[in-house]
Design a protein around this motif. Structure first.
Motif, PDB file in Angstrom:
ATOM      1  N   ASN A  21       0.819  -1.207   0.000  1.00 45.84           N
ATOM      2  CA  ASN A  21       0.000   0.000   0.000  1.00 45.84           C
ATOM      3  C   ASN A  21       0.854   1.258   0.000  1.00 45.84           C
ATOM      4  N   LEU A  22       1.845   1.296   0.874  1.00 42.54           N
ATOM      5  CA  LEU A  22       2.710   2.471   0.950  1.00 42.54           C
ATOM      6  C   LEU A  22       3.490   2.679  -0.350  1.00 42.54           C
ATOM      7  N   THR A  24       2.828   1.541  -3.526  1.00 46.82           N
ATOM      8  CA  THR A  24       2.028   1.896  -4.703  1.00 46.82           C
ATOM      9  C   THR A  24       1.453   3.306  -4.585  1.00 46.82           C
ATOM     10  N   ARG A  25       1.088   3.719  -3.384  1.00 48.38           N
ATOM     11  CA  ARG A  25       0.582   5.085  -3.206  1.00 48.38           C
ATOM     12  C   ARG A  25       1.682   6.115  -3.437  1.00 48.38           C
ATOM     13  N   PHE A  26       2.888   5.837  -2.921  1.00 52.30           N
ATOM     14  CA  PHE A  26       4.008   6.755  -3.102  1.00 52.30           C
ATOM     15  C   PHE A  26       4.378   6.863  -4.579  1.00 52.30           C
ATOM     16  N   HIS A  27       4.456   5.728  -5.258  1.00 50.33           N
ATOM     17  CA  HIS A  27       4.785   5.702  -6.685  1.00 50.33           C
ATOM     18  C   HIS A  27       3.766   6.519  -7.481  1.00 50.33           C
ATOM     19  N   HIS A  28       2.497   6.345  -7.159  1.00 50.33           N
ATOM     20  CA  HIS A  28       1.438   7.057  -7.863  1.00 50.33           C
ATOM     21  C   HIS A  28       1.520   8.564  -7.632  1.00 50.33           C
ATOM     22  N   ASN A  29       1.911   8.962  -6.443  1.00 54.98           N
ATOM     23  CA  ASN A  29       1.993  10.389  -6.112  1.00 54.98           C
ATOM     24  C   ASN A  29       3.165  11.073  -6.801  1.00 54.98           C
ATOM     25  N   LYS A 188      -8.226  -4.724  -2.495  1.00 54.32           N
ATOM     26  CA  LYS A 188      -8.094  -3.971  -1.247  1.00 54.32           C
ATOM     27  C   LYS A 188      -7.276  -4.752  -0.229  1.00 54.32           C
ATOM     28  N   SER A 193      -2.849   0.224  -4.014  1.00 54.49           N
ATOM     29  CA  SER A 193      -3.539   1.519  -4.016  1.00 54.49           C
ATOM     30  C   SER A 193      -4.832   1.427  -4.824  1.00 54.49           C
ATOM     31  N   LYS A 195      -6.781   3.873  -5.601  1.00 56.46           N
ATOM     32  CA  LYS A 195      -6.856   4.980  -6.550  1.00 56.46           C
ATOM     33  C   LYS A 195      -6.146   4.610  -7.845  1.00 56.46           C
ATOM     34  N   LEU A 196      -4.984   3.985  -7.709  1.00 55.55           N
ATOM     35  CA  LEU A 196      -4.228   3.560  -8.882  1.00 55.55           C
ATOM     36  C   LEU A 196      -4.963   2.427  -9.604  1.00 55.55           C
TER      37      LEU A 196
END
Length: 281
Positions: A21-22, A24-29, A188, A193, A195-196
């Protein structure tokens, strides 16, 4: 991506999920375009089957041209045609045992590898592409006797609107009848992520004009005018037996509940062959 991601029902919190989670969210941001590219490859790339199974004698291979690329088809036997469709990370050779039974019963068994599966072309796999490929296979037929589908292949068949299906019998093997709910929940639970994930799914939906929220195999099954058979193991770890049990209460659906066969071994089982015999009468 492995079917264990799409169909696993593990609800325990673990470190791997948190890290996914951390990450994929960081990569997306920080790099959204690159993150979508990586996510598309990860989420939409199935494991191509590597099963070295002996081909049945008399099996005919043929490639057909479709909008999803060249698909490999496998035909065995003579007589009215039953079309067989596999699920995510599967392939047509999973049906060899059943195809031999179908051929011995006086029918033609016609299986095919979905896009990005088995020996068919394609880099990415997803349900809209499955449906398009299935419809292309049906387009090659003047008529069919019925359809057999395993796992996600069941959603593919039920989502199809091809006129040849009309009131034809359908045999579902370990079907994922709650496809959308199951997909969202397991992604989930993987920690990916959302969102991604939604952006990647949105691209596919826009390309095929096929929104994820419109996919409802259980409702399609309830509306199907023909006879339906379901063979499902009560301890299936990848496709919920409960939805098959629910469908089995409908008058046009016959459910065979097995034990100890799991999600894959059921394809070569005697109960499945017997269910075919009952539906083909």
């Amino acid at each position: 991506m492995s079917s264990k991601i799409y169909f696993r029902q593990d609800k325990k919190l673990n470190l791997r999920r948190v890290l996914v989670n951390l990450t994929t969210r960081f990569h997306h941001n920080v790099a959204p375009k690159h993150a979508r590219k990586v996510a598309k490859r990860l989420l939409l790339t199935p494991e191509r089957g590597r099963r070295n199974l002996a081909e049945p004698a008399g099996l005919i291979r043929r490639q057909i041209e479709t909008t999803e690329g060249k698909l490999m088809t496998y035909q065995l036997g003579e007589g009215p045609t039953w079309v067989l469709g596999h699920g995510w990370s599967g392939s047509a050779n999973q049906f060899y045992t059943l195809m031999q039974h179908i051929a011995a019963s006086g029918y033609t068994a016609l299986a095919f590898d979905n896009p990005a599966h088995g020996e068919s072309e394609g880099q990415y796999g997803h349900l809209p592409g499955f449906v398009k490929a299935f419809d292309a296979v049906l387009d090659q037929q003047a008529q069919i006797a019925g359809v057999i589908a395993h796992s996600m292949g069941g959603a593919m068949v039920l989502e199809s609107r091809h006129p040849l299906l009309a009131d034809k019998p359908i045999l579902l093997v370990a079907p994922v009848l709650n496809y959308t709910e199951n997909l969202l929940n397991t992604v989930k639970q993987s920690g990916f992520s959302m969102k991604l994930f939604n952006e990647v799914v949105g691209e596919v939906a826009a390309q095929y004009q096929y929104p994820l929220e419109t996919i409802d195999p259980l409702a399609r099954l309830q509306q199907h005018p023909g006879r339906v058979g379901i063979v499902h193991d009560t301890d299936d770890r990848f496709a919920s037996f409960e939805y098959s049990r629910q469908a089995g209460e409908w008058t046009h659906v016959s459910l065979v509940a097995t034990e100890g066969l799991g999600h894959g071994r059921i394809l070569a089982s005697v109960p499945l062959q017997q269910a075919f015999d009952a539906l083909a009468r």
